[in-house]
Design a protein around this motif. Structure first.
Motif, PDB file in Angstrom:
ATOM      1  N   UNK A   7       0.817  -1.206   0.000  1.00  0.00           N
ATOM      2  CA  UNK A   7       0.000   0.000   0.000  1.00  0.00           C
ATOM      3  C   UNK A   7       0.852   1.257   0.000  1.00  0.00           C
ATOM      4  N   UNK A   8       1.914   1.254   0.815  1.00  0.00           N
ATOM      5  CA  UNK A   8       2.820   2.402   0.865  1.00  0.00           C
ATOM      6  C   UNK A   8       3.519   2.595  -0.480  1.00  0.00           C
ATOM      7  N   UNK A   9       3.885   1.482  -1.111  1.00  0.00           N
ATOM      8  CA  UNK A   9       4.533   1.542  -2.427  1.00  0.00           C
ATOM      9  C   UNK A   9       3.594   2.161  -3.465  1.00  0.00           C
ATOM     10  N   UNK A  10       2.341   1.750  -3.463  1.00  0.00           N
ATOM     11  CA  UNK A  10       1.370   2.273  -4.427  1.00  0.00           C
ATOM     12  C   UNK A  10       1.102   3.758  -4.185  1.00  0.00           C
ATOM     13  N   UNK A  11       1.019   4.142  -2.916  1.00  0.00           N
ATOM     14  CA  UNK A  11       0.798   5.557  -2.596  1.00  0.00           C
ATOM     15  C   UNK A  11       1.972   6.404  -3.077  1.00  0.00           C
ATOM     16  N   UNK A  12       3.200   5.938  -2.803  1.00  0.00           N
ATOM     17  CA  UNK A  12       4.383   6.679  -3.226  1.00  0.00           C
ATOM     18  C   UNK A  12       4.450   6.770  -4.749  1.00  0.00           C
ATOM     19  N   UNK A  13       4.115   5.679  -5.430  1.00  0.00           N
ATOM     20  CA  UNK A  13       4.117   5.666  -6.894  1.00  0.00           C
ATOM     21  C   UNK A  13       3.115   6.669  -7.445  1.00  0.00           C
ATOM     22  N   UNK A  14       1.919   6.708  -6.874  1.00  0.00           N
ATOM     23  CA  UNK A  14       0.889   7.642  -7.331  1.00  0.00           C
ATOM     24  C   UNK A  14       1.333   9.086  -7.132  1.00  0.00           C
ATOM     25  N   UNK A  15       1.916   9.371  -5.962  1.00  0.00           N
ATOM     26  CA  UNK A  15       2.369  10.731  -5.670  1.00  0.00           C
ATOM     27  C   UNK A  15       3.446  11.173  -6.653  1.00  0.00           C
ATOM     28  N   UNK A  16       4.363  10.261  -6.966  1.00  0.00           N
ATOM     29  CA  UNK A  16       5.436  10.596  -7.904  1.00  0.00           C
ATOM     30  C   UNK A  16       4.903  10.735  -9.325  1.00  0.00           C
ATOM     31  N   UNK A  17       3.915   9.920  -9.698  1.00  0.00           N
ATOM     32  CA  UNK A  17       3.354   9.997 -11.048  1.00  0.00           C
ATOM     33  C   UNK A  17       2.597  11.301 -11.260  1.00  0.00           C
ATOM     34  N   UNK A 133      14.384   2.872  -5.660  1.00  0.00           N
ATOM     35  CA  UNK A 133      13.017   2.856  -5.142  1.00  0.00           C
ATOM     36  C   UNK A 133      12.534   1.463  -4.745  1.00  0.00           C
ATOM     37  N   UNK A 134      12.773   0.473  -5.579  1.00  0.00           N
ATOM     38  CA  UNK A 134      12.139  -0.834  -5.403  1.00  0.00           C
ATOM     39  C   UNK A 134      12.678  -1.687  -4.243  1.00  0.00           C
ATOM     40  N   UNK A 135      14.000  -1.789  -4.036  1.00  0.00           N
ATOM     41  CA  UNK A 135      14.501  -2.760  -3.047  1.00  0.00           C
ATOM     42  C   UNK A 135      13.962  -2.579  -1.635  1.00  0.00           C
ATOM     43  N   UNK A 152       6.055  -5.652  -7.798  1.00  0.00           N
ATOM     44  CA  UNK A 152       6.239  -4.216  -7.602  1.00  0.00           C
ATOM     45  C   UNK A 152       6.241  -3.493  -8.946  1.00  0.00           C
ATOM     46  N   UNK A 153       6.917  -4.079  -9.929  1.00  0.00           N
ATOM     47  CA  UNK A 153       6.931  -3.470 -11.253  1.00  0.00           C
ATOM     48  C   UNK A 153       5.545  -3.395 -11.861  1.00  0.00           C
ATOM     49  N   UNK A 154       4.758  -4.444 -11.684  1.00  0.00           N
ATOM     50  CA  UNK A 154       3.387  -4.458 -12.208  1.00  0.00           C
ATOM     51  C   UNK A 154       2.527  -3.404 -11.530  1.00  0.00           C
ATOM     52  N   UNK A 155       2.659  -3.290 -10.213  1.00  0.00           N
ATOM     53  CA  UNK A 155       1.906  -2.263  -9.483  1.00  0.00           C
ATOM     54  C   UNK A 155       2.337  -0.866  -9.912  1.00  0.00           C
ATOM     55  N   UNK A 156       3.640  -0.684 -10.097  1.00  0.00           N
ATOM     56  CA  UNK A 156       4.166   0.604 -10.548  1.00  0.00           C
ATOM     57  C   UNK A 156       3.563   0.968 -11.904  1.00  0.00           C
ATOM     58  N   UNK A 157       3.506  -0.004 -12.817  1.00  0.00           N
ATOM     59  CA  UNK A 157       2.966   0.237 -14.154  1.00  0.00           C
ATOM     60  C   UNK A 157       1.471   0.524 -14.093  1.00  0.00           C
ATOM     61  N   UNK A 201      13.970   7.993   4.094  1.00  0.00           N
ATOM     62  CA  UNK A 201      13.952   7.666   5.522  1.00  0.00           C
ATOM     63  C   UNK A 201      13.492   6.227   5.748  1.00  0.00           C
ATOM     64  N   UNK A 202      12.503   5.796   4.952  1.00  0.00           N
ATOM     65  CA  UNK A 202      12.009   4.430   5.065  1.00  0.00           C
ATOM     66  C   UNK A 202      13.110   3.430   4.728  1.00  0.00           C
ATOM     67  N   UNK A 203      13.877   3.711   3.664  1.00  0.00           N
ATOM     68  CA  UNK A 203      14.955   2.808   3.273  1.00  0.00           C
ATOM     69  C   UNK A 203      16.028   2.711   4.351  1.00  0.00           C
ATOM     70  N   UNK A 204      16.313   3.836   5.000  1.00  0.00           N
ATOM     71  CA  UNK A 204      17.389   3.854   5.989  1.00  0.00           C
ATOM     72  C   UNK A 204      16.950   3.307   7.348  1.00  0.00           C
ATOM     73  N   UNK A 205      15.720   3.586   7.746  1.00  0.00           N
ATOM     74  CA  UNK A 205      15.306   3.290   9.111  1.00  0.00           C
ATOM     75  C   UNK A 205      14.144   2.308   9.195  1.00  0.00           C
TER      76      UNK A 205
END
Length: 206
Positions: A7-17, A133-135, A152-157, A201-205
């Motif tokens: 869900x967080x991944x999809x939200x971030x993808x939408x915001x960036x798109x 972004x993905x890892x 993740x790639x499919x959701x991103x697309x 921050x999510x990636x680091x912490x």
């Protein structure tokens, strides 16, 4: 499977798109200049290009994960630093959304598809962004990492296509809105900065 991560991944993808960038601005201008089907052809090409980046990432990084956890952690640190760098670039950029270039030559739908595809595939920044972004959004301890990257790639697309297609279909209304609301670019600019820093921050912490 961790659905909160997805869900967080999809939200971030939408915001960036949604945030203005070369790809969605190109789609917007094509739709404004020639009609929504030309914008949608460009979107289809861009999303097809994402499949190439997903495949490179899935097989490349999955091999790294199997070989060395420390190296994989280094990739995530690199990703976080790269996202911080992107947020700085966005901060220093002009917040104005430039959609004035409507004198583009009309191309066939097939050519626009190919243009979108090669714009995406040949852009090294997209490859680096996917790596950054993905890892950090791998969502299962039991599922193959290759499958996870493809999910993740499919959701991103899917998410990006939905946003970009909406931009193509509503191009006229969006152009009127941006002309009427001059601060829209400022809000979208800061949203992009917040998303980049939040992912870092999510990636680091996380």
């Amino acid at each position: 499977m961790n659905y909160e991560i997805l869900g967080a991944f999809m939200f971030a993808t939408a915001a960036l798109a949604i945030s203005p960038g070369p790809d969605n601005i190109f789609v917007l201008v094509q739709s404004m200049s020639h009609g929504k089907k030309y914008g949608l052809a460009t979107v289809a090409g861009l999303m097809a290009g994402c499949l190439i980046h997903t495949t490179l990432l899935a097989f490349g990084v999955s091999a790294v994960i199997k070989e060395n956890d420390t190296l994989f952690f280094s990739i995530k640190v690199f990703g976080a630093l790269y996202l911080v760098f992107l947020s700085y670039r966005v901060f220093k950029s002009d917040a104005k959304i430039d959609i004035s270039k409507q004198d583009l030559p009309k191309q066939s739908l097939g050519k626009l598809f190919r243009t979108g595809f090669w714009m995406n595939v040949l852009n090294p920044k997209v490859t680096i962004f996917f790596l950054a972004f993905f890892p950090g959004f791998l969502f299962s301890k039991t599922m193959s990492t290759i499958i996870q990257f493809y999910v993740l790639g499919s959701l991103f697309i899917i998410v990006s296509f939905s946003v970009f297609a909406t931009i193509a279909v509503l191009a006229a209304q969006i152009s009127k809105f941006t002309l009427k609301h001059t601060k829209a670019g400022v809000y979208l600019k800061w949203m992009q900065i917040v998303v980049f820093l939040g992912i870092a921050c999510y990636l680091l912490f996380g």
